[in-house]
Design a protein around this motif. Structure first.
Motif, short mmCIF file in Angstrom:
data_model
loop_
_atom_site.label_atom_id
_atom_site.label_comp_id
_atom_site.label_asym_id
_atom_site.label_seq_id
_atom_site.Cartn_x
_atom_site.Cartn_y
_atom_site.Cartn_z
N ILE A 226 3.83 6.26 -3.58
CA ILE A 226 4.07 5.73 -2.55
C ILE A 226 2.15 5.76 -1.51
CG2 ILE A 226 4.38 5.24 0.43
CD1 ILE A 226 6.89 6.29 0.63
N SER A 228 -0.56 4.80 0.40
CA SER A 228 0.01 4.29 2.33
C SER A 228 -1.85 4.73 3.43
CB SER A 228 -0.02 5.98 2.85
OG SER A 228 -0.40 7.36 2.74
N SER A 340 6.49 13.37 3.60
CA SER A 340 7.35 12.36 4.59
C SER A 340 7.53 12.49 6.38
CB SER A 340 7.68 11.05 4.20
OG SER A 340 9.46 11.84 3.80
N THR A 361 3.66 3.58 4.72
CA THR A 361 3.35 2.77 3.26
C THR A 361 2.80 1.08 3.44
OG1 THR A 361 5.49 3.80 3.28
CG2 THR A 361 4.98 1.72 2.11
N SER A 364 5.17 0.85 -2.59
CA SER A 364 6.02 1.65 -2.95
C SER A 364 6.97 1.45 -4.19
CB SER A 364 6.93 2.61 -1.78
OG SER A 364 7.80 1.83 -1.74
N ASP A 644 16.99 1.26 -4.15
CA ASP A 644 15.49 0.81 -3.60
C ASP A 644 15.49 -0.74 -5.01
OD1 ASP A 644 12.77 1.55 -3.90
OD2 ASP A 644 12.92 0.95 -6.24
N GLU A 777 12.44 1.15 5.56
CA GLU A 777 11.95 1.52 5.62
C GLU A 777 13.31 2.00 7.26
OE1 GLU A 777 8.78 4.13 6.43
OE2 GLU A 777 8.10 3.59 3.98
N VAL A 864 10.23 11.02 0.17
CA VAL A 864 8.76 9.63 -0.29
C VAL A 864 7.75 10.80 -0.49
CG1 VAL A 864 9.78 7.30 0.84
CG2 VAL A 864 8.12 9.43 1.51
N ARG A 866 3.84 10.09 -1.32
CA ARG A 866 2.43 9.66 -1.46
C ARG A 866 1.05 10.26 -1.76
NH1 ARG A 866 3.32 6.36 3.41
NH2 ARG A 866 5.78 7.59 4.57
#
Length: 914
Positions: A226, A228, A340, A361, A364, A644, A777, A864, A866
């Motif tokens: 991700i 962000s 996250s 986000t 992603s 996803d 999300e 998740v 990042r």
């Protein structure tokens, strides 16, 4: 009595045997070409590459070119590195080219194997990516194997984090590019946030060879990458909530270690409600069960999770006022990754370090969906067969076990199970003393920093010299591994999976030579090498006499692959060796999966203090437990992928649209169609079909036409005319809007308006996509509860996700139309004044806009991951008559000036009012 399948295997051979047998004629053909290629000059080898490239461009298949390409590559490697590839290495290369995973034992030379299919597939001119698990291996392999590619006339690049843009772009244009899985994924996301084609790094995804494929495509597949941006700073709230946690009693929550989840009981909810009210976090009269309390409940749960499920020095370490996560599979520090949903902030509050803000986000992707972008994929690892079903189902990758160059001589002993952890570690120390007395090198595997350091203390008390390799000593990793095969060496290491460096008996010659030359630069390299090789031969002979490397594991891992990888450190290239696992009923796997039954068995046997049970049944029982855990983890990854996939289809549409917009020179037709659709929707809303004129909202349509389309026309007068219906109104508004935009084009100039349309489209798509990701999300976090109403959460997610995507497209048309309808040319004086203000402020032109710190690697399926990143969001330099980047480039306009946003209002009534 033998089963039918066993009899069939004896007669026909296993599926794997048949695959191996099928490629032997190809290997014989490559070997038959060897004398002819050995006779070529260095220039002839490069000329042969050019000839093969021309044949590939002419349409000849790579399969037809394979024997010559592999023979040329083998000869180039022999000259560049002094390594002649074994037949088993050629076999591994063929399987990789065919789009399989080649399972090859540790020490079989996988790094060299990758050069063969990489060279063959690079002949097409479309580029090949070789993917590694960390930066060190990417740099090492690229530097080492570039000698081979250079001898063949190909270019080699390496992609690593924090690399200058120009350097990274060149690396992606090379014939063969080495990179980490994380950086490839992040660059894919960054590319799809660019505003110009020239800023993009990656070419279309052609062929990737993934080293340590099980680590990358299985272990890391639960956590998406991700990019962000920063959100609101709520550090004080985290600290306040953390102060409540010490008062939480065991009866206030239920802990499930198997699922790695924790939840409050009714008593716990009552306690939390009182505690939050007492600290003023829960407003008076508001209950914990009110919708407004959702955020507080969420963050309190995360604080509880931080205290009960995450242990310091096992799941993370604290370093330089920062919580750094530790990879549970490799024991490495994962610098830059953050958990996250506020979980990382909860751990920071628990440890009393600086709390960094949460993130939102921006883009992603999961590794599963990223690697499925490649037209062809191959992988290498020492351990993949246990996950063969998953590789086939998710990636359409077959797994082929490549025979070893020499027979494996390692002895794998049965597990030794003790009653308690204390007895187990006493047994481990005793075993180390016995082996150490003979000079046998020992590698001791542990599952956490804490356990590695506790064992180190025990060995110090016994006076046994040793090295410790864990996340704290990762800088000395290469040196510690190089020495681990020396006579009498004892090395304690957290999970050795995916370390990427062989333990060579007697020590690593190459590293010793480099060290000696660094210490004495004047020395003759050939003499130094000859001396060190002689010393190494003597040391290796003594180690072989002692029985080779002894791998002693102090615990079984949840995954059989990790255990097999640790075992595989011993017995490389036909070397002798042995492995043994020491376990106790206190170990996590034993405790969570069936230790009670074993405990009863041990009690019945009347085992004495310090005794261990050793039996094949114990091994089988543990392997069944591990298989259960692996199955559960597969289900988690498969579920993540299904969710996803919904987003991935939408991601492909959005990224595809962005690329088309960047490639297009003239977007006026797309913009006009959007504008006309918006007008049609406005007319339908205010003048519904089959309605009477007295039911029309002409006044509302007039107001919306000015606000959204930016045209002031007599809508109310038109509505009262005889014969005017919805169709006539739509046509008149469309013509008025087209004329309005034609005037803007005349004022701005055709080239400038085309540039403005492109920038507005890209920036609006990006903004809408970011909002959409956040909404998805939130939907994902609540859709699971639909199961209680007997509705399938995945179907609900698909349906609502599609509706949200349609809403995104509607909003996109509306926003683009509104922005383009309201932009106004700036006068020369306004432009001059704004540029002067920018110079005064020394605003950097075209600087990348930072997209905050990273975040994640939660073991839970919704976790998740990042990472810190920079994204070029557009040119910050003002263009003639158009401000590209919003308020940060405006300087300080006076209150009565026209607002630089182009709305036509005074600054004080527009952006100056905020």
């Amino acid at each position: 009595m033998l089963g039918l399948s066993t009899i069939a295997k004896k007669v026909f051979g296993s599926t794997n045997d048949r695959k191996v047998k099928a490629v032997r004629p190809l290997i014989e053909k490559i070997n038959g070409l060897e004398p002819a290629f050995a006779a070529l000059s260095d220039d002839d080898i490069k000329a042969r590459t050019r000839a093969l490239q021309e044949r590939a461009r002419a349409g000849e298949s790579l399969d037809d070119l394979l024997p010559e390409a592999f023979a040329n590559c083998r000869e180039a490697a022999r000259r560049a590195l002094g390594l002649r590839a074994f037949d088993t290495q050629l076999m591994g290369g063929i399987f990789l080219h065919q789009g399989n995973i080649a399972e090859m034992k540790t020490g079989e030379g996988k790094t060299l194997v990758a050069t063969f299919p990489a060279y063959l597939n690079a002949l097409s001119g479309k580029g090949v990516h070789i993917v590694t698990v960390n930066d060190y291996l990417a740099r090492r392999d690229a530097e080492w194997m570039s000698k081979v590619y250079g001898a063949l006339g190909l270019t080699t690049g390496v992609v690593v984090p924090q690399q200058p843009d120009a350097e990274k772009k060149v690396a992606y244009q090379c014939d063969v590019t080495y990179a980490t899985n994380n950086e490839l994924g992040f660059d894919y996301l960054r590319d799809n946030m660019r505003s110009e084609l020239g800023q993009m790094y990656q070419r279309p995804h052609n062929f990737a060879i993934v080293d340590e494929v099980d680590s990358i495509l299985i272990d890391e597949a639960r956590t998406p990458l991700i990019i962000s941006g920063p959100a609101q700073d709520r550090s004080q709230m985290y600290r306040e909530i953390d102060l409540i946690v010490p008062g939480i009693l065991p009866e206030h929550y239920t802990l499930d270690e198997k699922q790695r989840s924790v939840s409050f009981t009714d008593e716990g909810n009552d306690y939390i409600e009182q505690a939050l009210s007492g600290r003023g976090l829960l407003p008076e009269g508001q209950s914990l069960y009110d919708p407004e309390s959702v955020s507080l409940v969420h963050h309190t749960s995360q604080a509880l999770k931080a205290h009960t499920l995450f242990a310091k020095d096992k799941d993370y370490i604290v370093r330089n006022d920062e919580v750094v996560l530790i990879d549970e599979f490799t024991g490495r520090m994962m610098t830059g990754r953050r958990l996250s949903d506020g979980l990382h902030q909860a751990i920071e509050a628990k440890e009393g370090v600086t709390i960094r803000p949460e993130n939102v986000t921006l883009a992603s992707v999961t590794f599963q969906n990223y690697f499925r972008l490649y037209a062809k994929l191959g992988g290498m690892t020492g351990t993949a067969l246990t996950e063969a079903d998953e590789f086939m189902e998710i990636y359409r990758l077959g797994v082929v076990e490549v025979p070893t160059n020499r027979p494996v001589q390692r002895q794998d002993e049965h597990d030794q199970v003790y009653r308690t952890a204390r007895e187990k570690f006493e047994g481990v120390v005793k075993e180390i003393k016995v082996a150490h007395a003979t000079g046998q090198p020992i590698l001791v595997g542990t599952t956490s920093i804490e356990k590695s350091e506790a064992l180190s203390t025990l060995l110090k008390a016994e006076g046994i010299a040793h090295n410790v390799l864990n996340a704290r000593q990762h800088e000395q990793e290469a040196q510690i591994i190089a020495d681990a095969g020396k006579l009498g060496a004892v090395t304690i290491a957290t999970n050795m999976a995916g370390r990427g460096t062989d333990i060579q008996l007697g020590g690593n010659v190459e590293l010793k030579v480099l060290e000696a030359l660094a210490a004495d630069p004047e020395a003759n390299p050939d003499e130094v090498r000859a001396r060190i090789e002689a010393e190494h031969a003597d040391g290796k002979a003594q180690v072989l006499a002692s029985g080779g490397l002894f791998v002693l594991a102090t615990e079984r891992h949840e995954s059989r692959r990790i255990d097999n990888q640790l075992r595989g450190r011993s017995g490389r290239q036909g070397d002798p060796g042995r492995s043994s696992f020491f376990l106790s009923l206190d170990d996590d796997l034993m405790r969570i999966f069936g230790s009670e039954r074993l405990d009863k068995v041990l009690s019945t046997l009347g085992m004495k203090e310090g005794e261990a049970i050793v039996h094949p049944w114990v091994n089988k029982s543990l392997e069944r437990a591990q298989a259960k855990v692996e199955g559960r983890n597969f289900d988690i990854r498969k579920q993540l992928l299904k969710f996803d996939d919904v987003m991935n289809e939408q991601r492909k549409v959005i990224f595809g649209q962005r690329r088309e917009i960047m490639e297009a020179q003239d977007l006026s037709e797309i913009v006009r169609d959007m504008r006309h659709q918006v007008i049609e929707d406005l007319v339908d809303d205010h003048m519904p079909p089959r309605s009477y004129p007295d039911q029309w909202d002409a006044e509302g349509l007039y107001a919306q036409t000015i606000a959204i389309v930016g045209v002031d026309v007599p809508v109310m007068t038109w509505a009262q005319e005889e014969g005017v219906d919805q169709e006539v109104m739509r046509e008149r508004l469309e013509k008025a809007s087209d004329d309005h935009m034609a005037e803007k084009e005349a004022a701005f100039g055709a080239q400038a308006i085309r540039s403005i349309e492109k920038q507005v489209l890209l920036q609006t798509i990006d903004a809408k996509w970011r909002e959409h990701l956040v909404t998805l999300e939130h939907l994902r976090s609540v859709v699971g509860f639909r199961g209680y109403a007997q509705r399938d959460p995945l179907n609900e997610y698909k349906t609502e996700g599609f509706q949200l995507f349609e809403r995104l497209l509607d909003g996109l048309r509306l926003d683009v139309t509104q922005k383009l309808g309201q932009i106004q040319p700036m006068t020369q004086d306004q432009q001059a004044q704004m540029i002067a203000q920018l110079r005064l402020q020394q605003a950097p032109a075209a600087e990348p806009a930072p997209i905050a710190e990273p975040a994640p690697a939660d073991p839970a399926p919704q976790a998740v991951e990042r990472a810190t990143s920079s994204v070029v969001t557009g040119d910050a330099t003002p263009r003639t008559g158009f401000v590209a980047d919003g308020p940060r480039t405006w300087g300080t306009p006076t209150r009565n000036e026209p607002c630089p946003c182009g709305s036509g209002k005074k600054f004080k009534h527009c952006h100056g009012a905020h």
